[in-house]
Scaffold this motif. Structure first.
Motif, PDB file in Angstrom:
ATOM      1  N   ILE A   1       0.840  -1.200   0.000  1.00  0.00           N
ATOM      2  CA  ILE A   1       0.000   0.000   0.000  1.00  0.00           C
ATOM      3  C   ILE A   1       0.873   1.248   0.000  1.00  0.00           C
TER       4      ILE A   1
ATOM      5  N   ALA B   1      -1.459   4.176   9.263  1.00  0.00           N
ATOM      6  CA  ALA B   1      -2.679   4.032   8.473  1.00  0.00           C
ATOM      7  C   ALA B   1      -2.569   2.872   7.489  1.00  0.00           C
ATOM      8  N   CYS B   2      -1.383   2.677   6.899  1.00  0.00           N
ATOM      9  CA  CYS B   2      -1.175   1.546   5.989  1.00  0.00           C
ATOM     10  C   CYS B   2      -1.378   0.219   6.719  1.00  0.00           C
TER      11      CYS B   2
ATOM     12  N   TYR C   1      -3.195  -0.217   9.435  1.00  0.00           N
ATOM     13  CA  TYR C   1      -4.625  -0.310   9.765  1.00  0.00           C
ATOM     14  C   TYR C   1      -5.410  -0.846   8.567  1.00  0.00           C
ATOM     15  N   ILE C   2      -5.157  -0.291   7.377  1.00  0.00           N
ATOM     16  CA  ILE C   2      -5.878  -0.717   6.179  1.00  0.00           C
ATOM     17  C   ILE C   2      -5.512  -2.159   5.814  1.00  0.00           C
TER      18      ILE C   2
ATOM     19  N   ARG D   1      -7.408  -4.536   7.957  1.00  0.00           N
ATOM     20  CA  ARG D   1      -8.796  -4.620   7.511  1.00  0.00           C
ATOM     21  C   ARG D   1      -8.925  -5.512   6.275  1.00  0.00           C
ATOM     22  N   GLN D   2      -8.024  -5.335   5.334  1.00  0.00           N
ATOM     23  CA  GLN D   2      -8.118  -6.093   4.096  1.00  0.00           C
ATOM     24  C   GLN D   2      -7.809  -7.568   4.294  1.00  0.00           C
TER      25      GLN D   2
ATOM     26  N   LYS E   1      -5.568   7.717   7.118  1.00  0.00           N
ATOM     27  CA  LYS E   1      -6.332   6.582   6.583  1.00  0.00           C
ATOM     28  C   LYS E   1      -7.293   7.036   5.501  1.00  0.00           C
ATOM     29  N   GLU E   2      -8.013   8.128   5.768  1.00  0.00           N
ATOM     30  CA  GLU E   2      -8.948   8.660   4.779  1.00  0.00           C
ATOM     31  C   GLU E   2      -8.212   9.112   3.519  1.00  0.00           C
TER      32      GLU E   2
ATOM     33  N   VAL F   1      -7.119   5.942   1.515  1.00  0.00           N
ATOM     34  CA  VAL F   1      -8.269   5.318   0.840  1.00  0.00           C
ATOM     35  C   VAL F   1      -8.648   6.121  -0.398  1.00  0.00           C
TER      36      VAL F   1
ATOM     37  N   VAL G   1     -12.094   0.949  -2.689  1.00  0.00           N
ATOM     38  CA  VAL G   1     -11.096   0.112  -2.027  1.00  0.00           C
ATOM     39  C   VAL G   1     -11.799  -0.965  -1.211  1.00  0.00           C
TER      40      VAL G   1
ATOM     41  N   LEU H   1     -12.387  -2.866   1.702  1.00  0.00           N
ATOM     42  CA  LEU H   1     -12.162  -2.941   3.143  1.00  0.00           C
ATOM     43  C   LEU H   1     -13.263  -3.800   3.746  1.00  0.00           C
TER      44      LEU H   1
END
Length: 312
Positions: free
Chosen positions: A131, A152-153, A155-156, A159-160, A186-187, A190, A201, A203
């Motif tokens: 990411i 944030a990377c 966190y994403i 989730r993925q 994060k926002e 995305v 994306v 998630l």
């Protein structure tokens, strides 16, 4: 490996076994050790390739990183211990040339460090690195907080990969960014990934059950209690509880521990789940009217539901 060698005990040529691990040459007929601690002079090459069918017998160098421009196969000239002028000049020349992957290497190192502190699996670490590489390719990381972007990377990526972590958990291992900064990063990521992919994306939806095992483990709950919590969460999904998944998970843990033998204070649950005590109370207030319907009968029949404290 078998070969023919003269054995002084057998007084003739016999087949001998070469044990390369022990360094011994042993007669296969009488068991006499003909040579001990021998040096293996055969090729030391071995294959470190994966299952891709590539059998290149490389045995030196660092691991190949496909996310880097030169696959991480570069040379770094370090300063000698005595700090000689020749070494210094070489180092200056290398620095003057610049390393286009220096920013990526710093980010990947930060991702690896944070992922290890969260005990994340390699797939999540690799996804977070991928990411960040996509962001770097878009030239949109310059001037932004590296710690916030890396957090944030991760966190994403969690989730993925279906192993979500809360923003508070991410924030606890990020020294140079606040919860709000990680949320904004994060926002931003995305949004950039939508531009890169030309679509939304992926998630995964967060559910209360995604956090249960980790939270229950942090609290040292028994297998029976964990099973009761899991079934309660599943049944609670049939009711319209308009609270965040993590708040519902924390409130149900609080509910089950009240009627169990080893009661857990609200403060301990708040620390283990990173959910504020007031938030747990509010979610518990919404769940309390449905307690008799969502708590498994096999768990509640031996315990008095009247032990549940009335929400204030």
């Amino acid at each position: 490996m078998m070969s023919d060698t003269y054995c002084p005990d057998c007084k003739r040529n016999t087949e001998v076994v070469c044990d390369h691990a022990a360094g011994d040459t042993v007669c296969s007929e009488c068991g006499l050790v003909l040579e001990a601690r021998s040096i293996d002079e055969t090729s030391e090459w071995r294959t470190f390739a994966d299952d891709s069918g590539d059998h290149d017998p490389n045995r030196v160098g660092g691991p190949v990183n496909p996310l880097l421009g030169d696959a991480a196969l570069s040379t770094v000239i370090s300063r000698a211990p005595n700090g000689s002028n020749v070494d210094s000049s070489l180092t200056r020349l290398q620095n003057r040339g610049g390393d286009p992957d220096r920013a990526l290497l710093m980010a990947f190192k930060a991702i690896s460090s944070m992922a290890d502190r969260l005990s994340l699996v390699t797939t999540i670490k690799d996804r977070a690195s991928e990411i960040y590489k996509r962001l770097e390719d878009q030239k949109c990381t310059r001037g932004r907080n590296l710690d916030a972007l890396v957090g944030a990377c991760i966190y994403i990526a969690c989730r993925q990969e279906g192993k979500p972590r809360t923003v508070k958990e991410i924030c606890s291992i990020v020294a140079g960014a606040t919860k709000k900064e990680i949320g904004r990063a994060k926002e931003f990521i995305v949004k950039q990934l939508k531009v890169d992919k030309g679509g939304p994306v992926d998630l995964t939806t967060i559910r209360p059950g995604d956090y249960l095992r980790r939270f229950c483990s942090n609290l040292g709950m028994t297998h029976e209690e964990v099973k009761a919590v899991q079934e309660t969460v599943q049944k609670a999904g049939n009711f319209d509880i308009r609270r965040s998944p993590i708040s519902i998970a924390a409130a149900i843990i609080f509910m089950i521990t009240q009627i169990s033998e080893a009661k857990k204070p609200l403060r301990d649950i708040s620390l283990a789940t990173t959910v504020a005590e007031g938030t747990i109370k509010n979610a518990y207030k919404d769940l309390y009217p449905h307690a008799a319907k969502i708590i498994p009968e096999w768990y509640s029949k031996e315990r008095d539901l009247k032990n549940l404290s009335s929400p204030k």
